[in-house]
Design a protein around this motif. Structure first.
Motif, PDB file in Angstrom:
ATOM      1  N   MET A  23       7.644   4.258  -2.477  1.00 51.99           N
ATOM      2  CA  MET A  23       6.727   5.279  -2.993  1.00 51.99           C
ATOM      3  C   MET A  23       5.397   5.059  -2.293  1.00 51.99           C
ATOM      4  N   SER A  24       4.704   6.153  -1.986  1.00 49.94           N
ATOM      5  CA  SER A  24       3.410   6.032  -1.304  1.00 49.94           C
ATOM      6  C   SER A  24       2.414   5.301  -2.203  1.00 49.94           C
ATOM      7  N   ASN A  25       1.338   4.841  -1.610  1.00 43.95           N
ATOM      8  CA  ASN A  25       0.309   4.169  -2.409  1.00 43.95           C
ATOM      9  C   ASN A  25      -0.286   5.130  -3.435  1.00 43.95           C
ATOM     10  N   THR A  62      -5.322   7.753  13.436  1.00 39.07           N
ATOM     11  CA  THR A  62      -5.549   8.752  12.384  1.00 39.07           C
ATOM     12  C   THR A  62      -5.110   8.237  11.010  1.00 39.07           C
ATOM     13  N   TYR A  63      -4.780   6.976  10.958  1.00 42.13           N
ATOM     14  CA  TYR A  63      -4.202   6.370   9.743  1.00 42.13           C
ATOM     15  C   TYR A  63      -5.029   6.641   8.488  1.00 42.13           C
ATOM     16  N   LYS A  64      -6.344   6.500   8.607  1.00 41.76           N
ATOM     17  CA  LYS A  64      -7.172   6.596   7.395  1.00 41.76           C
ATOM     18  C   LYS A  64      -7.084   7.996   6.769  1.00 41.76           C
ATOM     19  N   PHE A 120      -8.135  -3.387   6.960  1.00 43.94           N
ATOM     20  CA  PHE A 120      -8.727  -3.303   5.622  1.00 43.94           C
ATOM     21  C   PHE A 120      -7.624  -3.392   4.545  1.00 43.94           C
ATOM     22  N   GLU A 121      -6.535  -2.666   4.760  1.00 44.71           N
ATOM     23  CA  GLU A 121      -5.447  -2.679   3.763  1.00 44.71           C
ATOM     24  C   GLU A 121      -4.724  -4.021   3.758  1.00 44.71           C
ATOM     25  N   LEU A 122      -4.600  -4.622   4.948  1.00 45.71           N
ATOM     26  CA  LEU A 122      -3.987  -5.967   4.972  1.00 45.71           C
ATOM     27  C   LEU A 122      -4.863  -6.961   4.221  1.00 45.71           C
ATOM     28  N   LEU A 123      -6.168  -6.699   4.222  1.00 44.24           N
ATOM     29  CA  LEU A 123      -7.074  -7.570   3.449  1.00 44.24           C
ATOM     30  C   LEU A 123      -6.860  -7.390   1.947  1.00 44.24           C
ATOM     31  N   TRP A 124      -6.485  -6.181   1.540  1.00 41.16           N
ATOM     32  CA  TRP A 124      -6.148  -5.975   0.113  1.00 41.16           C
ATOM     33  C   TRP A 124      -4.961  -6.874  -0.252  1.00 41.16           C
ATOM     34  N   ARG A 125      -3.969  -6.829   0.609  1.00 37.91           N
ATOM     35  CA  ARG A 125      -2.788  -7.675   0.352  1.00 37.91           C
ATOM     36  C   ARG A 125      -3.208  -9.142   0.279  1.00 37.91           C
ATOM     37  N   GLY A 142       1.144   7.748  -4.753  1.00 41.27           N
ATOM     38  CA  GLY A 142       2.169   7.969  -5.777  1.00 41.27           C
ATOM     39  C   GLY A 142       2.192   6.819  -6.784  1.00 41.27           C
ATOM     40  N   ARG A 143       2.086   5.590  -6.294  1.00 39.77           N
ATOM     41  CA  ARG A 143       2.101   4.424  -7.196  1.00 39.77           C
ATOM     42  C   ARG A 143       0.902   4.460  -8.137  1.00 39.77           C
ATOM     43  N   GLN A 144      -0.231   4.867  -7.599  1.00 36.14           N
ATOM     44  CA  GLN A 144      -1.427   4.926  -8.458  1.00 36.14           C
ATOM     45  C   GLN A 144      -1.246   5.966  -9.552  1.00 36.14           C
ATOM     46  N   LEU A 145      -0.695   7.130  -9.161  1.00 33.42           N
ATOM     47  CA  LEU A 145      -0.536   8.208 -10.149  1.00 33.42           C
ATOM     48  C   LEU A 145       0.510   7.848 -11.197  1.00 33.42           C
ATOM     49  N   ALA A 146       1.622   7.276 -10.735  1.00 31.58           N
ATOM     50  CA  ALA A 146       2.698   6.924 -11.675  1.00 31.58           C
ATOM     51  C   ALA A 146       2.211   5.848 -12.653  1.00 31.58           C
ATOM     52  N   ALA A 147       1.462   4.882 -12.135  1.00 39.42           N
ATOM     53  CA  ALA A 147       0.980   3.799 -12.998  1.00 39.42           C
ATOM     54  C   ALA A 147      -0.030   4.339 -14.009  1.00 39.42           C
ATOM     55  N   SER A 148      -0.961   5.153 -13.515  1.00 40.55           N
ATOM     56  CA  SER A 148      -1.973   5.725 -14.405  1.00 40.55           C
ATOM     57  C   SER A 148      -1.305   6.556 -15.506  1.00 40.55           C
ATOM     58  N   SER A 161       1.753   6.513   6.921  1.00 43.23           N
ATOM     59  CA  SER A 161       1.260   5.136   6.740  1.00 43.23           C
ATOM     60  C   SER A 161       2.194   4.244   7.544  1.00 43.23           C
ATOM     61  N   THR A 162       1.884   2.964   7.605  1.00 42.83           N
ATOM     62  CA  THR A 162       2.620   2.120   8.563  1.00 42.83           C
ATOM     63  C   THR A 162       4.059   1.819   8.160  1.00 42.83           C
ATOM     64  N   LYS A 163       4.346   1.795   6.855  1.00 44.24           N
ATOM     65  CA  LYS A 163       5.664   1.416   6.306  1.00 44.24           C
ATOM     66  C   LYS A 163       6.033  -0.030   6.644  1.00 44.24           C
ATOM     67  N   PHE A 164       5.031  -0.857   6.848  1.00 45.17           N
ATOM     68  CA  PHE A 164       5.313  -2.273   7.128  1.00 45.17           C
ATOM     69  C   PHE A 164       5.661  -3.055   5.860  1.00 45.17           C
ATOM     70  N   GLY A 222      -0.878  -7.398  -9.256  1.00 47.44           N
ATOM     71  CA  GLY A 222      -2.326  -7.278  -9.059  1.00 47.44           C
ATOM     72  C   GLY A 222      -2.776  -5.825  -9.099  1.00 47.44           C
ATOM     73  N   ASN A 223      -2.019  -4.935  -8.446  1.00 45.00           N
ATOM     74  CA  ASN A 223      -2.372  -3.511  -8.464  1.00 45.00           C
ATOM     75  C   ASN A 223      -2.209  -2.920  -9.859  1.00 45.00           C
ATOM     76  N   TRP A 224      -1.161  -3.316 -10.561  1.00 45.80           N
ATOM     77  CA  TRP A 224      -0.974  -2.795 -11.928  1.00 45.80           C
ATOM     78  C   TRP A 224      -2.131  -3.240 -12.823  1.00 45.80           C
ATOM     79  N   GLN A 225      -2.523  -4.500 -12.696  1.00 40.34           N
ATOM     80  CA  GLN A 225      -3.668  -4.967 -13.502  1.00 40.34           C
ATOM     81  C   GLN A 225      -4.915  -4.150 -13.183  1.00 40.34           C
ATOM     82  N   TYR A 226      -5.076  -3.866 -11.913  1.00 41.69           N
ATOM     83  CA  TYR A 226      -6.250  -3.122 -11.451  1.00 41.69           C
ATOM     84  C   TYR A 226      -6.304  -1.751 -12.130  1.00 41.69           C
ATOM     85  N   ILE A 227      -5.173  -1.056 -12.129  1.00 34.78           N
ATOM     86  CA  ILE A 227      -5.153   0.294 -12.718  1.00 34.78           C
ATOM     87  C   ILE A 227      -5.274   0.216 -14.243  1.00 34.78           C
ATOM     88  N   ALA A 228      -4.698  -0.841 -14.819  1.00 27.21           N
ATOM     89  CA  ALA A 228      -4.767  -0.987 -16.280  1.00 27.21           C
ATOM     90  C   ALA A 228      -6.147  -1.440 -16.749  1.00 27.21           C
TER      91      ALA A 228
HETATM   92  C1  LIG Z   1       0.913   0.152  -8.998  1.00 22.34           C
HETATM   93  C2  LIG Z   1       1.040  -0.339  -7.568  1.00 22.34           C
HETATM   94  C3  LIG Z   1       2.041  -1.265  -7.239  1.00 22.34           C
HETATM   95  C4  LIG Z   1       2.144  -1.749  -5.932  1.00 22.34           C
HETATM   96  N1  LIG Z   1       3.147  -2.654  -5.624  1.00 22.34           N
HETATM   97  C5  LIG Z   1       3.231  -3.156  -4.372  1.00 22.34           C
HETATM   98  C6  LIG Z   1       4.224  -4.126  -4.035  1.00 22.34           C
HETATM   99  O1  LIG Z   1       5.025  -4.584  -4.860  1.00 22.34           O
HETATM  100  N2  LIG Z   1       4.286  -4.544  -2.727  1.00 22.34           N
HETATM  101  C7  LIG Z   1       3.410  -4.102  -1.794  1.00 22.34           C
HETATM  102  O2  LIG Z   1       3.507  -4.515  -0.631  1.00 22.34           O
HETATM  103  N3  LIG Z   1       2.449  -3.224  -2.094  1.00 22.34           N
HETATM  104  C8  LIG Z   1       2.325  -2.732  -3.340  1.00 22.34           C
HETATM  105  N4  LIG Z   1       1.359  -1.802  -3.624  1.00 22.34           N
HETATM  106  C9  LIG Z   1       0.355  -1.479  -2.602  1.00 22.34           C
HETATM  107  C10 LIG Z   1       0.663  -0.270  -1.694  1.00 22.34           C
HETATM  108  O3  LIG Z   1       1.030   0.826  -2.470  1.00 22.34           O
HETATM  109  C11 LIG Z   1       1.767  -0.565  -0.671  1.00 22.34           C
HETATM  110  O4  LIG Z   1       1.504  -1.776   0.003  1.00 22.34           O
HETATM  111  C12 LIG Z   1       1.833   0.539   0.385  1.00 22.34           C
HETATM  112  O5  LIG Z   1       2.026   1.790  -0.232  1.00 22.34           O
HETATM  113  C13 LIG Z   1       2.972   0.251   1.333  1.00 22.34           C
HETATM  114  O6  LIG Z   1       3.135   1.252   2.291  1.00 22.34           O
HETATM  115  P1  LIG Z   1       2.690   1.020   3.798  1.00 22.34           P
HETATM  116  O7  LIG Z   1       3.268  -0.246   4.325  1.00 22.34           O
HETATM  117  O8  LIG Z   1       3.009   2.252   4.548  1.00 22.34           O
HETATM  118  O9  LIG Z   1       1.139   0.807   3.599  1.00 22.34           O
HETATM  119  P2  LIG Z   1      -0.094   1.065   4.583  1.00 22.34           P
HETATM  120  O10 LIG Z   1      -0.972   2.072   3.966  1.00 22.34           O
HETATM  121  O11 LIG Z   1       0.372   1.328   5.943  1.00 22.34           O
HETATM  122  O12 LIG Z   1      -0.872  -0.327   4.527  1.00 22.34           O
HETATM  123  C14 LIG Z   1      -0.613  -1.384   5.452  1.00 22.34           C
HETATM  124  C15 LIG Z   1      -0.287  -2.623   4.663  1.00 22.34           C
HETATM  125  O13 LIG Z   1      -1.413  -3.003   3.885  1.00 22.34           O
HETATM  126  C16 LIG Z   1      -0.990  -3.551   2.636  1.00 22.34           C
HETATM  127  N5  LIG Z   1      -1.507  -2.744   1.538  1.00 22.34           N
HETATM  128  C17 LIG Z   1      -1.855  -1.442   1.550  1.00 22.34           C
HETATM  129  N6  LIG Z   1      -2.367  -1.068   0.366  1.00 22.34           N
HETATM  130  C18 LIG Z   1      -2.316  -2.156  -0.428  1.00 22.34           C
HETATM  131  C19 LIG Z   1      -2.696  -2.420  -1.774  1.00 22.34           C
HETATM  132  N7  LIG Z   1      -3.242  -1.474  -2.573  1.00 22.34           N
HETATM  133  N8  LIG Z   1      -2.472  -3.645  -2.272  1.00 22.34           N
HETATM  134  C20 LIG Z   1      -1.929  -4.631  -1.509  1.00 22.34           C
HETATM  135  N9  LIG Z   1      -1.582  -4.441  -0.227  1.00 22.34           N
HETATM  136  C21 LIG Z   1      -1.762  -3.225   0.311  1.00 22.34           C
HETATM  137  C22 LIG Z   1       0.538  -3.518   2.650  1.00 22.34           C
HETATM  138  O14 LIG Z   1       0.995  -4.774   3.069  1.00 22.34           O
HETATM  139  C23 LIG Z   1       0.835  -2.444   3.680  1.00 22.34           C
HETATM  140  O15 LIG Z   1       2.097  -2.617   4.301  1.00 22.34           O
HETATM  141  C24 LIG Z   1       1.240  -1.296  -4.940  1.00 22.34           C
HETATM  142  C25 LIG Z   1       0.253  -0.369  -5.277  1.00 22.34           C
HETATM  143  C26 LIG Z   1       0.154   0.104  -6.574  1.00 22.34           C
HETATM  144  C27 LIG Z   1      -0.910   1.102  -6.898  1.00 22.34           C
END
Ligand SMILES: Cc1cc2nc3c(=O)[nH]c(=O)nc-3n(C[C@H](O)[C@H](O)[C@H](O)COP(=O)(O)OP(=O)(O)OC[C@H]3O[C@@H](n4cnc5c(N)ncnc54)[C@H](O)[C@@H]3O)c2cc1C
Length: 440
Positions: free
Chosen positions: A339-341, A221-223, A274-279, A343-349, A235-238, A380-386
């Motif tokens: 902070m949740s993903n 149910t992660y998505k 998919f999210e690990l691919l973002w990383r 939350g990070r998007q909202l705070a950065a925006s 979320s996974t908190k990995f 990378g994420n900050w650049q993306y939002i900016a």
């Molecule tokens: C402004 C901003 C700053 C961020 N800074 C960081 C940071 O310093 N370190 C960091 O690990 N993540 C960062 N993220 C991405 C993301 O918010 C976190 O990885 C995620 O919230 C971590 O929680 P989770 O492990 O439960 O993620 P889940 O949702 O469970 O995702 C699984 C894994 O996928 C990766 N992942 C998920 N979303 C992203 C993403 N957008 N970009 C890159 N990897 C992602 C992470 O490794 C995460 O542990 C940032 C996002 C934003 C918008």
């Protein structure tokens, strides 16, 4: 006689550790080192991006565990508080080192350090591995200079490429040669903690989170839940453990495959990959663009506003803005280091578009506070939002009212973190530095 040095960084683990795997086979003697010039100052917030005490504790947990795990393999973790470029040459001049083992780190400064060592010591075999991400550079179906300019293109090219399985554990490591250098000392493991924190650094806690998470049905149910602002299970908190490398992305992928084999794959379980691919994308992006990761105009070299309002920035940091949802997120970050993903998007925006502050200040503050700080993912994420990074849409300005309606309609999250408590007036000075009278 061959002597190797395993040079640890953001890969504080012995499991799935390609450096140890090679060193075990290739050298007669071995030294394991970790260089961190920030170690003595970590507990003082002496500059904007210095690690917070929470992140410092998390790192020390990771070093404790690594030292203990190396000890079980017959080795010692040596630590120096000098920069690698300063400390390692002293070691290499003292002992006839033949091999250096290092994982590829995406950050500019880390890459510079390795380049310098490689240049200065041409007789040493410098062996670089790809143990931090899912793929080695040789698996990329494009040259790094041709990295796709958007995540979607990258994902489509990468998602069918097989991820290498984690390595078996090393059984025993080569012994250490005798040496004594003033800048290096064995890491002193602290007594076991009694306090129970949600995030404890180190390999044991990382593996516990990994097995606990995949022992549930949550991946299925992660998505649907990953965008929630709060909740351990949503979320996974990995990320904190991935950032310090006490777990590898490949270990997660392997567990995900076992889970999908047992429970069936669905869109949600795929979304973890998919999210690990973002990383992964951001890691190659950082490797590709080097110090442009930190540039105001980003990789796009697009002109952005560079204003800085110290009072607004301070209020944003402490959760005292006219935006309750952002206040709640920032207070959560300051209190927990997470902070949740969303939350990070909202705070950065909010910082960039509603408060008009140069995005780099926000990125630096996140760097200091996030337990999961990862140079590539954060900047990378900050650049993306900016709008100066990999976003084809050119930046993300979120409507905070709508987002509150969608993600916290009953204000439970806002109330939990006292997001409603803020100064009536955002600025106490106007643009000409005249004091603004408080509203009646
Ligand atoms: C402004 C901003 C700053 C961020 N800074 C960081 C940071 O310093 N370190 C960091 O690990 N993540 C960062 N993220 C991405 C993301 O918010 C976190 O990885 C995620 O919230 C971590 O929680 P989770 O492990 O439960 O993620 P889940 O949702 O469970 O995702 C699984 C894994 O996928 C990766 N992942 C998920 N979303 C992203 C993403 N957008 N970009 C890159 N990897 C992602 C992470 O490794 C995460 O542990 C940032 C996002 C934003 C918008």
């Amino acid at each position: 006689m061959s002597i190797g040095v395993v040079w640890f960084g953001n890969d504080l683990r012995t499991a799935d550790q390609v450096m140890l795997w090679h060193a075990m086979r290739e050298v007669d003697q071995l030294i394991c080192v970790y260089c961190d010039p920030l170690l003595p100052q970590h507990s003082a917030l002496n500059s904007l991006s210095s690690p917070s005490p929470k992140r410092d504790r998390f790192l020390r947990d990771g070093l404790d565990e690594l030292a203990l795990n190396l000890q079980a393999l017959g080795q010692t973790l040596w630590v120096t508080q000098k920069h690698a470029q300063v400390a390692l040459p002293v070691l290499f001049n003292e002992l006839p080192i033949t091999h250096v083992y290092r994982n590829h780190h995406a950050g500019w400064y880390e890459q510079q350090a390795l380049n310098q060592i490689t240049f200065d010591f041409p007789d040493i075999q410098i062996k670089q591995f790809y143990g931090l991400g899912l793929f080695a550079q040789s698996q990329l179906p494009f040259a790094l200079a041709e990295l796709p300019d958007s995540f979607s293109k990258f994902r489509k090219m990468m998602e069918t490429i097989e991820v290498t399985a984690p390595l078996p554990d090393a059984a025993q490591l080569p012994p250490m040669p005798a040496f004594s250098l003033p800048d290096f000392s064995p890491w002193q493991v602290r007594p076991a903690k009694t306090e129970q924190a949600r995030f404890n650094g180190g390999e044991r806690a990382a593996l516990t989170q990994l097995s606990d998470y995949f022992a549930t049905d949550l991946p299925s149910t992660y998505k649907a839940t990953r965008n929630e602002l709060d909740g351990w299970e949503n979320s996974t908190k990995f990320s904190p453990w991935l950032a310090q490398g006490s777990i590898s992305a490949r270990q997660i992928k392997a567990c995900l495959e076992v889970y999908e084999g047992d429970h069936g794959a669905n869109e949600s379980s795929y979304w973890i990959f998919f999210e690990l691919l973002w990383r992964e994308y951001f890691h190659w992006y950082a490797s590709r663009y080097g110090k442009r990761l930190f540039a105001a105009n980003g990789i796009q070299q697009r002109t952005t506003q560079r204003s800085f309002y110290p009072e607004r920035f301070r209020k944003w940091c402490y959760g005292n803005t006219p935006y309750p949802i952002v206040n709640a997120c920032m207070k959560q970050l300051n209190e927990t280091g997470f902070m949740s993903n969303r939350g990070r998007q909202l705070a950065a925006s909010c910082l960039i578009y509603d408060l008009g502050v140069d995005w780099r200040y926000g990125a630096a503050y996140f760097e200091s506070q996030l337990l999961d700080y990862d140079v590539a993912s954060n900047w990378g994420n900050w650049q993306y939002i900016a709008g100066v990074g990999a976003d084809p849409r050119g930046g993300r300005h979120f409507n905070l009212e709508k987002q509150t309606q969608q993600y916290d309609p009953e204000h439970h999250f806002i109330e939990k973190w006292y997001g409603h408590q803020f100064d009536e007036q955002l600025d106490s000075m106007d643009a000409a530095d005249w004091p603004i009278s408080p509203k009646p």
